[in-house]
Design an enzyme around this catalytic site. Structure first.
Site, short mmCIF file in Angstrom:
data_model
loop_
_atom_site.label_atom_id
_atom_site.label_comp_id
_atom_site.label_asym_id
_atom_site.label_seq_id
_atom_site.Cartn_x
_atom_site.Cartn_y
_atom_site.Cartn_z
N TYR A 119 13.33 -20.00 -2.06
CA TYR A 119 14.96 -19.40 -3.67
C TYR A 119 16.00 -20.02 -2.84
O TYR A 119 16.49 -21.19 -2.28
CB TYR A 119 15.05 -18.13 -3.14
CG TYR A 119 13.67 -17.36 -4.57
CD1 TYR A 119 13.35 -18.33 -5.56
CD2 TYR A 119 12.45 -17.03 -3.23
CE1 TYR A 119 11.67 -18.38 -5.87
CE2 TYR A 119 11.45 -16.48 -3.99
CZ TYR A 119 10.99 -17.12 -5.59
OH TYR A 119 9.77 -16.50 -5.92
N GLY A 126 0.78 -7.16 2.70
CA GLY A 126 1.14 -7.56 0.87
C GLY A 126 -0.35 -6.83 0.90
O GLY A 126 -0.15 -5.46 -0.45
N ARG A 127 -1.30 -7.75 0.34
CA ARG A 127 -2.29 -7.74 -0.63
C ARG A 127 -2.94 -6.47 -0.21
O ARG A 127 -3.70 -5.30 -1.21
CB ARG A 127 -3.11 -8.68 -0.85
CG ARG A 127 -3.95 -9.04 0.27
CD ARG A 127 -4.30 -10.27 0.34
NE ARG A 127 -5.49 -10.44 0.95
CZ ARG A 127 -5.50 -10.86 2.74
NH1 ARG A 127 -4.43 -10.92 2.53
NH2 ARG A 127 -6.55 -11.39 3.27
#
Length: 358
Positions: free
Chosen positions: A181, A314-315
């Site tokens: 980004y 995270g997951r």
């Protein structure tokens, strides 16, 4: 039972964390069309409050900062009200909330933003990738190069967004300088072809990131400001060069950020442990490390190796609201349903079962 190092308490700025786990930031595309966190967001984060430190999904600091459909913002009064509901829910559950400030730069499409304008970036170079839009996948168009005065405006947007997050009751913010980004684009020589003081040398490419960090820390306090980096991550069409080039860029950047005494450095790590160790040697506060593909028995590995203080999940946390309890009890995990990651609504968001209902 996971490694005992996970269960040691930690002081992070003004916060007392009960253990060394955290919620990693994960985009879920469930905000309202105006960027206000959706009605389910408070429930989603409340369910995961036992993680202690919750870092939100990427949240745009301005209209130009939006890249994807239905991502949240933190720059209007409506956004502040929405995030206040989230923060209140997390605090009621005993957790702490950091809002991740994410300006996507060139990783955007006019069809996905409220103003439908061309994206902005360090240089007018398209990433060569596609992006999901309301009408399906489309090529990402070339962005417009930011002028020096516009760079200062973007820094001001980060400052305003940080103040807005604190006004909403958040405990802090994380500056997203990673994952392809805008801030990462300034660091990457194949996305930043500038010849002014924001491009060219290692020092000039790092300047924008450092100025954003200084502005945010000045606005809300260094003890409420974290930052995320992802050295050599090839997301968003970025190529930061060979190993030595990456090490030179990030050793300089982290060395310049260290005196600011930001509350933490969050490293999305690809595996250069020598570089990670060099961060650890100069960084004065907490280091968070997350790696792709880390399995359950490796959650504490970086903490045990002295490379990290906190292990963001995270997951595992996405599919297991009670992941802390499951790790403590050695209970099985729910598996992530990839089909519902970004589809909106409660399915695959707030309906993953907890142990009492398995």
């Amino acid at each position: 039972m996971a490694s005992s190092s996970l269960w040691q308490p930690l002081t992070l700025g003004g916060l007392e964390l009960p253990h060394r786990l955290a919620l990693a930031p994960m985009t879920r595309n469930r905000a309202n069309p105006d960027g206000t966190p959706g009605e389910l967001a408070a429930e989603y984060y409340r369910q995961r409050a036992s993680l202690g430190l919750l870092i939100t999904e990427g949240t745009q600091p301005s209209e130009d900062g939006q890249g994807y459909v239905n991502t949240p913002g933190i720059y209007t009064p409506e956004h502040v009200d929405g995030w206040r509901r989230v923060g209140d829910a997390v605090h009621a559950g005993g957790g702490h909330l950091f809002v991740q400030l994410m300006h996507v730069g060139r990783i955007s499409h006019p069809d996905n933003t409220p103003h439908h304008r061309q994206a902005v970036a360090p240089s007018a170079i398209a990433p060569g990738e596609e992006i999901f839009t309301p009408t399906g996948k489309q090529p990402i168009p070339a962005p417009r190069e930011l002028s020096v005065s516009e760079i200062q405006q973007v820094i001001g947007e980060f400052r305003h967004a940080a103040a807005s997050a604190i006004a909403a009751g958040a405990d802090g913010v994380e500056i997203h300088a990673a994952n392809g980004y805008l801030l990462h684009q300034f660091l990457s020589p194949n996305a930043n072809h500038r010849t002014d003081s924001y491009g060219g040398s290692v020092e000039h490419r790092a300047r924008f990131v450092i100025e954003v960090a200084r502005a945010v820390a000045d606005e809300i306090g260094a003890d409420r400001t974290g930052i995320r980096v992802s050295p050599a991550f090839p997301l968003g069409g970025l190529d930061e060069g060979d190993t030595e080039a990456v090490r030179a860029q990030y050793r300089y950047l982290v060395g310049e950020l260290a005196p600011l005494k930001l509350v933490y450095l969050h490293v999305h790590h690809l595996g250069d442990d020598e570089l990670l160790r060099s961060f650890r040697d100069v960084w004065p506060t907490a280091v968070l490390v997350v790696r792709y593909g880390r399995e359950r028995d490796g959650v504490a590995a970086d903490i045990d190796a002295g490379l990290a203080d906190i292990a963001p999940l995270g997951r595992f946390a996405l599919a297991n609201p009670d992941v802390v309890e499951r790790l403590q009890q050695d209970a099985p995990f729910n598996e992530v349903d990839p089909a519902t990651l970004y589809t909106g609504g409660a399915t695959g968001y707030t309906d993953y079962p907890v142990l009492a209902h398995v």
